[in-house]
Scaffold this motif. Structure first.
Motif, PDB file in Angstrom:
ATOM      1  N   LEU A 202      -2.457   3.629   6.373  1.00 10.51           N
ATOM      2  CA  LEU A 202      -1.974   3.825   5.005  1.00 10.51           C
ATOM      3  C   LEU A 202      -2.051   5.313   4.680  1.00 10.51           C
ATOM      4  N   ASP A 203      -0.909   5.907   4.325  1.00  6.18           N
ATOM      5  CA  ASP A 203      -0.866   7.355   4.122  1.00  6.18           C
ATOM      6  C   ASP A 203      -1.795   7.802   2.997  1.00  6.18           C
ATOM      7  N   ARG A 204      -2.352   8.999   3.167  1.00  6.99           N
ATOM      8  CA  ARG A 204      -3.342   9.448   2.182  1.00  6.99           C
ATOM      9  C   ARG A 204      -2.734   9.744   0.817  1.00  6.99           C
ATOM     10  N   SER A 205      -1.399   9.852   0.717  1.00  4.86           N
ATOM     11  CA  SER A 205      -0.768  10.058  -0.591  1.00  4.86           C
ATOM     12  C   SER A 205      -0.966   8.842  -1.506  1.00  4.86           C
ATOM     13  N   PHE A 206      -1.159   7.646  -0.918  1.00  3.29           N
ATOM     14  CA  PHE A 206      -1.427   6.454  -1.737  1.00  3.29           C
ATOM     15  C   PHE A 206      -2.913   6.342  -2.086  1.00  3.29           C
ATOM     16  N   VAL A 207      -3.755   6.893  -1.201  1.00  3.87           N
ATOM     17  CA  VAL A 207      -5.210   6.786  -1.389  1.00  3.87           C
ATOM     18  C   VAL A 207      -5.693   7.779  -2.447  1.00  3.87           C
ATOM     19  N   ALA A 217      -2.373   1.808  -6.355  1.00  4.43           N
ATOM     20  CA  ALA A 217      -3.269   0.682  -6.069  1.00  4.43           C
ATOM     21  C   ALA A 217      -2.464  -0.535  -5.622  1.00  4.43           C
ATOM     22  N   ALA A 218      -1.327  -0.791  -6.301  1.00  3.58           N
ATOM     23  CA  ALA A 218      -0.497  -1.948  -5.954  1.00  3.58           C
ATOM     24  C   ALA A 218       0.093  -1.798  -4.552  1.00  3.58           C
ATOM     25  N   ILE A 219       0.580  -0.598  -4.235  1.00  7.26           N
ATOM     26  CA  ILE A 219       1.173  -0.365  -2.910  1.00  7.26           C
ATOM     27  C   ILE A 219       0.108  -0.511  -1.821  1.00  7.26           C
ATOM     28  N   SER A 220      -1.082   0.006  -2.098  1.00  7.42           N
ATOM     29  CA  SER A 220      -2.168  -0.090  -1.109  1.00  7.42           C
ATOM     30  C   SER A 220      -2.561  -1.543  -0.878  1.00  7.42           C
ATOM     31  N   THR A 223       0.222  -3.380   0.972  1.00  4.54           N
ATOM     32  CA  THR A 223       0.294  -2.965   2.377  1.00  4.54           C
ATOM     33  C   THR A 223      -0.802  -3.647   3.190  1.00  4.54           C
ATOM     34  N   ILE A 224      -2.006  -3.709   2.603  1.00  2.00           N
ATOM     35  CA  ILE A 224      -3.130  -4.321   3.317  1.00  2.00           C
ATOM     36  C   ILE A 224      -2.884  -5.816   3.526  1.00  2.00           C
ATOM     37  N   SER A 225      -2.438  -6.527   2.476  1.00  2.00           N
ATOM     38  CA  SER A 225      -2.242  -7.982   2.687  1.00  2.00           C
ATOM     39  C   SER A 225      -1.050  -8.254   3.591  1.00  2.00           C
ATOM     40  N   MET A 226       0.030  -7.470   3.465  1.00  2.00           N
ATOM     41  CA  MET A 226       1.160  -7.654   4.380  1.00  2.00           C
ATOM     42  C   MET A 226       0.713  -7.425   5.828  1.00  2.00           C
ATOM     43  N   MET A 251     -10.023  -4.443  -1.516  1.00  2.00           N
ATOM     44  CA  MET A 251      -8.677  -4.865  -1.105  1.00  2.00           C
ATOM     45  C   MET A 251      -8.654  -5.419   0.320  1.00  2.00           C
ATOM     46  N   GLY A 252      -9.794  -5.369   1.004  1.00  2.00           N
ATOM     47  CA  GLY A 252      -9.871  -5.911   2.358  1.00  2.00           C
ATOM     48  C   GLY A 252      -9.451  -4.944   3.454  1.00  2.00           C
TER      49      GLY A 252
END
Ligand code: C2E
Ligand code: MG
Ligand code: MG
Ligand code: MG
Length: 278
Positions: A202-207, A217-220, A223-226, A251-252
């Motif tokens: 997961l790119d650091r721009s989302f973190v 937060a939603a994208i992260s 991405t994790i559940s997908m 978020m797991g």
């Protein structure tokens, strides 16, 4: 008078251009000699299992110790190395050096440690890529699960069919595959079902603003559940504080990497960090 001024401007312009060209030429000339002059260094950044706190992997990140410019970051010289066809020997040096280091660390007690190496598009297009990589693994007696290759989305989707075959072959040799900087390319998601992947980074721009920006937060979270539904694990890049870690954990997310744990370190310092967190 006007003519003279014009000529002066022109001279000024060419002088500035010459400085630029010289610096670029200096980089190019230096890059062609970089291996002969032994000026490349690897730094290593730990990747931590979010549930156990253990270092399960390290990412090898190349630096150029330039005699004049000092430590040059990869973003400044890798693109030029690609243009002048130096990325193949440089990439091979990175692979060889990283695997030699991993063999030493495994022998010194980090028996399960994995090493992630960044691969450029040019390396993937080379006919002998599978043999080049497996020969290095063989030389250092490293088996399945020792090496993970990181490729960016844009590289992964360039030639999806060829990539799928190639990556499947690499995977048969126990080499793991990660998509780097996930979410930043102009890509469709269809390559995710085509390619035999193990992990998404997961790119650091989302973190970065994950605590304050609900979209990040939603994208992260999505991405994790997908990823988990696709059977992939997720590494969050660029974790810099505890709040980000807590949120990613809720978020797991599986693995974390970033300055909060450690910046990329020279080998000895990195091994001390690994030993404290085995
Ligand atoms: P990357 O593979 O996405 O590597 C992560 C980059 O993020 C590294 O920069 C790392 O130092 C930085 N980073 C790690 N944690 C944090 C954090 O918490 N906050 C912030 N702000 N940054 C963090 P670096 O070492 O400058 O590398 C930049 C890029 O250069 C890499 O991005 C990778 O794409 C490329 N690169 C590095 N080594 C190699 C190599 O051996 N071969 C190839 N082809 N590319 C390489
Ligand atoms: Mg990477
Ligand atoms: Mg990355
Ligand atoms: Mg990056």
């Amino acid at each position: 008078r006007a003519k003279a001024a014009g000529r002066n401007n022109y001279q000024f312009f060419t002088a500035a251009m010459n400085t630029l060209i010289t610096e670029r030429q200096q980089i190019e000339t230096g890059l062609r000699q970089v291996l002969a002059n032994d000026e490349l260094r690897l730094h290593y950044q730990p990747q931590i299992d979010i549930r156990t706190g253990q270092v399960v992997s390290v990412e090898a990140l190349v630096r150029w110790q330039h005699p004049e410019f000092g430590m040059v970051a990869p973003d400044r010289f890798i693109p030029i190395a690609e243009e002048i066809d130096m990325i193949i020997p440089i990439g091979q040096w990175v692979l060889e050096t990283a695997m030699a280091q991993l063999a030493v660390w495994r022998a010194a007690g980090a028996t399960e440690l994995r090493m992630a190496v960044n691969l450029s598009a040019h390396q993937l297009r080379k006919d002998s890529i599978v043999a080049d990589i497996t020969n290095v693994l063989l030389k250092h007696k490293l088996g399945k699960g020792a090496l993970e290759l990181e490729i960016t989305e844009s590289v992964a989707m360039q030639y999806p069919e060829q990539n799928a075959r190639l990556l499947a072959e690499l995977r048969q040799h126990g080499i793991e595959l990660a998509i780097d900087d996930f979410g930043t390319g102009y890509s469709s998601l269809s390559y995710l079902k085509l390619l035999p992947l193990d992990r998404l980074k997961l790119d650091r721009s989302f973190v970065k603003d994950i605590e304050s920006d609900p979209n990040d937060a939603a994208i992260s979270a999505a991405t994790i559940s997908m990823s988990h539904e696709l059977g992939l694990t997720v590494v969050a890049e660029g974790v810099e504080n505890e709040a980000q870690l807590v949120l990613l954990s809720s978020m797991g997310c599986d693995l974390v990497q970033g300055f909060y744990f450690s910046k990329p370190l020279a080998a000895e310092e990195c091994f001390r960090f690994i030993q404290r967190n085995l």
